[in-house]
Scaffold this active site. Sequence first.
Site, short mmCIF file in Angstrom:
data_model
loop_
_atom_site.label_atom_id
_atom_site.label_comp_id
_atom_site.label_asym_id
_atom_site.label_seq_id
_atom_site.Cartn_x
_atom_site.Cartn_y
_atom_site.Cartn_z
N LYS A 145 -12.91 -3.13 2.56
CA LYS A 145 -13.50 -4.21 3.37
C LYS A 145 -14.42 -3.61 4.43
O LYS A 145 -15.56 -4.02 4.57
CB LYS A 145 -12.37 -5.02 4.01
CG LYS A 145 -12.87 -6.16 4.87
CD LYS A 145 -11.72 -6.98 5.39
CE LYS A 145 -12.23 -7.93 6.47
NZ LYS A 145 -11.18 -8.75 7.05
N GLU A 160 -8.78 7.15 3.91
CA GLU A 160 -8.23 7.44 2.60
C GLU A 160 -9.24 7.11 1.51
O GLU A 160 -9.49 7.90 0.59
CB GLU A 160 -6.96 6.60 2.35
CG GLU A 160 -5.75 7.02 3.15
CD GLU A 160 -5.67 6.35 4.52
OE1 GLU A 160 -6.72 5.87 5.03
OE2 GLU A 160 -4.57 6.32 5.08
N GLY A 213 -7.74 -8.32 4.52
CA GLY A 213 -7.56 -7.39 3.41
C GLY A 213 -6.40 -7.78 2.51
O GLY A 213 -6.51 -7.78 1.28
N ARG A 214 -5.27 -8.16 3.12
CA ARG A 214 -4.08 -8.48 2.32
C ARG A 214 -4.17 -9.85 1.66
O ARG A 214 -3.27 -10.26 0.94
CB ARG A 214 -2.82 -8.36 3.18
CG ARG A 214 -2.86 -9.15 4.48
CD ARG A 214 -1.74 -8.73 5.42
NE ARG A 214 -1.81 -9.38 6.73
CZ ARG A 214 -2.52 -8.92 7.75
NH1 ARG A 214 -3.26 -7.84 7.63
NH2 ARG A 214 -2.51 -9.55 8.91
N GLU A 238 2.68 -6.92 7.32
CA GLU A 238 1.48 -6.69 8.13
C GLU A 238 1.10 -8.00 8.82
O GLU A 238 0.49 -7.99 9.89
CB GLU A 238 0.33 -6.17 7.25
CG GLU A 238 -0.66 -5.31 8.01
CD GLU A 238 -1.73 -4.66 7.13
OE1 GLU A 238 -2.41 -5.40 6.38
OE2 GLU A 238 -1.92 -3.44 7.20
N HIS A 280 21.84 -2.24 -11.11
CA HIS A 280 22.59 -0.99 -11.27
C HIS A 280 22.32 -0.04 -10.11
O HIS A 280 22.55 1.16 -10.22
CB HIS A 280 22.22 -0.34 -12.61
CG HIS A 280 22.53 -1.25 -13.76
ND1 HIS A 280 23.77 -1.29 -14.35
CD2 HIS A 280 21.79 -2.21 -14.36
CE1 HIS A 280 23.76 -2.22 -15.30
NE2 HIS A 280 22.57 -2.79 -15.32
N LYS A 312 -3.76 5.75 13.06
CA LYS A 312 -5.08 6.22 12.58
C LYS A 312 -5.75 7.06 13.65
O LYS A 312 -6.28 8.14 13.37
CB LYS A 312 -5.98 5.01 12.28
CG LYS A 312 -5.60 4.20 11.07
CD LYS A 312 -6.64 3.10 10.83
CE LYS A 312 -6.16 2.07 9.85
NZ LYS A 312 -7.04 0.93 9.68
O1 LIG Z 1 -10.27 -2.48 2.84
P1 LIG Z 1 -10.22 -1.50 3.94
O2 LIG Z 1 -11.15 -1.85 5.07
O3 LIG Z 1 -10.49 -0.11 3.43
O4 LIG Z 1 -8.78 -1.52 4.58
C1 LIG Z 1 -7.65 -1.21 3.82
C2 LIG Z 1 -6.39 -1.65 4.50
O5 LIG Z 1 -6.25 -1.02 5.75
C3 LIG Z 1 -5.72 -1.91 6.72
O6 LIG Z 1 -6.73 -2.27 7.59
C4 LIG Z 1 -4.59 -1.29 7.46
O7 LIG Z 1 -4.94 -0.02 7.94
C5 LIG Z 1 -5.25 -3.10 5.89
O8 LIG Z 1 -5.15 -4.26 6.62
C6 LIG Z 1 -6.31 -3.12 4.83
O9 LIG Z 1 -5.92 -3.92 3.73
#
Ligand SMILES: O=P(O)(O)OC[C@H]1O[C@](O)(CO)[C@@H](O)[C@@H]1O
Length: 559
Positions: free
Chosen positions: A210, A216, A281-282, A367, A398, A522
């Site tokens: 987003k 990452e 995002g979620r 979240e 189990h 972060k």
């Molecule tokens: O889509 P992006 O901006 O890479 O963010 C990934 C995820 O990181 C977050 O901002 C949390 O760090 C989530 O809310 C989001 O879904």
Amino acid sequence: MKMVNPVNPTTTAAWKSLTETAATFTPNMRQWFADNPNRAKEYTRTMADLHVDLSKNLLTDEILADLCTLADEVNLRERINAMFSGVHINNTEDRAVLHTALRKPAGTELVVDGVEVVADVHAELEKVYAFAEKVRSGEWKGVTGKRIETVVNIGIGGSDLGPVMVYEALKPYAQAGLSARYISNIDPTDAGEKTKDLDPETTLVIVASKTFTTLETLTNARVVREWLLSSLRARGVFEGDIDEAAAVRSHFVAVSTALDKVAAFGIDPVNAFGFWNWVGGRYSVDSAVGTSLAVVLGPDVFKEFLAGFHAVDEHFRTTEWSQNVPALMGLLNVWYVNFLDAHTHAVLPYAQFLSRFPAYLQQLTMESNGKSVTWAGEAVNYQTGEIFWGEPGTNGQHAFYQLIHQGTRIVPADFIAFANPTWAFVDGENDMHELFLGNFFAQTKALAFGKTAEEVRAEGTPEEIVPARVFAGNKPSTSIMAASLTPAVLGQLIALYEHITFVQGIVWGVNSFDQWGVELGKQLANQLTPAVAGDREVLAQQDPSTQGLIEFYLANRVK
Ligand SMILES: O=P(O)(O)OC[C@H]1O[C@](O)(CO)[C@@H](O)[C@@H]1O
């Protein structure tokens, strides 16, 4: 429109009444079912394709009435209308919350902040679908002229968990010869394992972020770009007319709200699919974030998936509380958390293909509602949030079901099952799916009704181990069933939990749509990374525990 301050739920009449009820509450499901042979019917609801049996919850008519009153007292109806109409209910980021607009049918209208959003949504969807068709038909080719066989989605959190969960759930709909993989973790193992057997010439990478700033995702995108270019280089691909920029153009597309940053990465903006800052995002799997799904499963599947969401949106928006499934399930969760002291909530799909659904729900619910101040900035004086967790049945039976059946805690559990399996096998006389569902029905029954000491004794159990073999019963569960795990049903399930989360957030008065709690980690990771790389000055500024851990790392790292 400015957000009205939340009502403190503990000041409402319904909260008082529920507190009184809870003080002397002695649930007895055996009795309740014996007293009212219609209990199952009376507490079962239908929503679109979902059959939802609430009867094995710790619920009476009186509690149900109080929960519905609570919904009115915290102005749930107004809040729903505010969300659906584009009020900036995400007040800490001054944003509308409009994931429901992502699935509104073409031709409907919704003007928000002066913009007709439904038309924008469909224009972007059409772009995604056109791209998907090109890849599916083979018209889109890799830089060496081969058709795409594997789509690799690079993203994390909402840009990963939704797509990977849906892909796993709807795999049978994948086009033959096309598959998807998902890289999310900054652990180099993830990208390493997922690329090691891939052919770069037939791989298409979707970088989904987003913000297009997530460490990452950008790191994984750079690493995979390097893997792709170096593999092609080793094959001599760049010795003729083809250059590296052309390879990136043919093998990388992006999904983001920050299209300028996409271009800076080297991805052709023509191959970038956008969404909007009013999609959290979620809550984004039904936007262009689902591009990997539109490609591999196909636009028709994606459309059916969106229609499933919309059916639930309409149910949630228009149905009175007593019949409104997301409202009832959200309110019930409040009953468990705030009055019966439940801390966690199990989600137990009896469907192997839903193996990632609990992980998806963890981000969605935790979240969203893991907050301790209200949207007006006041500290709450009651519990919020729930810890969602789970695994598909029967595996969990189990492993951890022991605690749900006989432990000291109350763990409300949602069971999800389907009448028809994706795979059919017969084992001797037995239809395997019947064995599977027999287990699902048995578990909810055992949880609700338990087994008394008399029943244990009647089986000839030695007296000294009778207590260990008693099941107290009265363990709450909701059973959600559908005929089959179709794209529409999956959309319905996701929307159901989105709205459950919303209901809980409104009762608790929290902003379910920001996530400031992820920021500190972060920031600190950025500050600490030089120390991890050996910068002694930065290392010396850390607390003794962190210093000790980094020292251990430095002493043991073999480079
Ligand atoms: O889509 P992006 O901006 O890479 O963010 C990934 C995820 O990181 C977050 O901002 C949390 O760090 C989530 O809310 C989001 O879904």
